[in-house]
Design a protein around this motif. Structure first.
Motif, PDB file in Angstrom:
ATOM      1  N   PHE A   1      53.413  36.530   0.897  1.00 37.14           N
ATOM      2  CA  PHE A   1      54.887  36.157   0.976  1.00 37.14           C
ATOM      3  C   PHE A   1      55.223  33.960   0.530  1.00 37.14           C
ATOM      4  O   PHE A   1      56.281  34.320   0.104  1.00 37.14           O
ATOM      5  N   LYS A   2      54.123  33.637   1.033  1.00 37.27           N
ATOM      6  CA  LYS A   2      54.202  32.604   0.683  1.00 37.27           C
ATOM      7  C   LYS A   2      53.566  31.970  -0.389  1.00 37.27           C
ATOM      8  O   LYS A   2      54.511  31.279  -0.943  1.00 37.27           O
ATOM      9  N   SER A   3      52.798  33.372  -1.163  1.00 39.49           N
ATOM     10  CA  SER A   3      52.818  32.443  -2.947  1.00 39.49           C
ATOM     11  C   SER A   3      53.608  33.329  -3.021  1.00 39.49           C
ATOM     12  O   SER A   3      53.997  32.200  -4.128  1.00 39.49           O
ATOM     13  N   LYS A   4      55.256  34.221  -2.954  1.00 43.50           N
ATOM     14  CA  LYS A   4      55.837  34.149  -3.713  1.00 43.50           C
ATOM     15  C   LYS A   4      56.524  33.822  -3.691  1.00 43.50           C
ATOM     16  O   LYS A   4      57.346  32.833  -5.581  1.00 43.50           O
ATOM     17  N   LEU A   5      57.215  32.776  -2.114  1.00 45.84           N
ATOM     18  CA  LEU A   5      58.018  32.048  -2.043  1.00 45.84           C
ATOM     19  C   LEU A   5      58.178  30.853  -2.807  1.00 45.84           C
ATOM     20  O   LEU A   5      58.549  29.904  -3.004  1.00 45.84           O
ATOM     21  N   GLY A   6      56.193  30.665  -3.055  1.00 45.26           N
ATOM     22  CA  GLY A   6      55.643  28.387  -3.835  1.00 45.26           C
ATOM     23  C   GLY A   6      56.117  28.823  -4.947  1.00 45.26           C
ATOM     24  O   GLY A   6      56.774  27.731  -5.645  1.00 45.26           O
TER      25      GLY A   6
END
Length: 265
Positions: A114-119
């Motif tokens: 999730f964080k990798s995508k939104l980053g």
């Protein structure tokens, strides 16, 4: 006879002026006249004159008092004329907003993905500094039915809550507001709204100490969420037209900034 308080009204007494004392004596005399008529101790025509005189009201000034007699029990309430502004003498009380339906909330464990995508996406990552409260304002959309959110943080938890502002929507743009603490938000909201309605308390370490105003509905109070362990997600069906306030609260943290990844749609 001494004025008695009605069981249906709170009794409030203010300092009595000379004029107000005279009014009390007149009203008490009228009540006494009624009692005497019932006991056949006073002629009915004289009692009628006294009762008619008691009907006339003198102009009320600051410090004067007002007497209200119950038509059913005969009991008297003594109120200060200054309390007219407090809606105790017939003005309509301002109606509180309706209760909010509970949100649907859930979590999922794919925090890294999730964080990798939104980053990589624009405007999906921000830093909530120590002592700060970030409020994301999300207006209801004419083509939408509900608001949805997903968020996660790095390493540490963060306070999160959702409120609804019953105000006409003039723009569908999502905006971000940052304040040093929830107290600063209170000061800004006081300029817009005079009514105060306390928000129910969350846990002892919750971030928000805000007293949101009467036009706000509480969807979900501010609590600390384990957003560093699981992605926090939820949705809420529109109760009507207005603006959602999604609060990310780090005001309880004196040392740590929180990196927030969020998706609101």
């Amino acid at each position: 006879p001494e004025p008695r308080s009605s069981p249906n009204r709170p009794q409030m007494v203010s300092p009595v002026s000379k004029d107000a004392t005279e009014d009390l004596r007149k009203a008490a005399g009228a009540l006494e006249a009624q009692a005497l008529v019932k006991q056949d101790l006073l002629p009915a025509d004289q009692a009628q004159v006294l009762n008619e005189m008691a009907k006339y009201q003198v102009p009320q000034r600051s410090g004067d008092i007002v007497m209200i007699q119950s038509e059913h029990t005969g009991a008297i309430d003594v109120l200060s004329a200054d309390l007219e502004s407090a809606d105790l003498l017939g003005d309509h009380r301002k109606v509180s907003p309706p209760l909010m339906a509970p949100p649907c909330i859930w979590t999922f464990a794919k925090v890294k993905e999730f964080k990798s995508k939104l980053g990589k996406e624009k405007n999906s990552r921000l830093v909530v500094k120590r002592g700060e409260v970030v409020t994301i304002r999300v207006p209801t959309h004419p083509e939408g039915k509900r608001v949805c959110w997903e968020f996660a943080t790095d390493d540490y938890d963060i306070g999160f809550g959702v409120y609804f502002d019953w105000t006409p929507v003039t723009s569908t743009d999502i905006t971000v507001q940052v304040s040093d603490s929830s107290d600063d938000e209170d000061e800004e909201e006081e300029e817009e709204e005079e009514i105060e309605e306390p928000v129910p308390a969350g846990d002892v370490e919750r971030g928000s100490r805000s007293s949101l105003r009467g036009r706000y509905g509480e969807v979900m109070p501010v609590y600390r969420r384990d957003s560093h362990r699981d992605v926090q997600a939820g949705s809420h069906d529109y109760p009507g037209e207005g603006i959602y306030l999604l609060k990310f609260d780090n005001s309880y943290s004196l040392l740590r900034n929180k990196t927030l990844y969020f998706h609101i749609y």
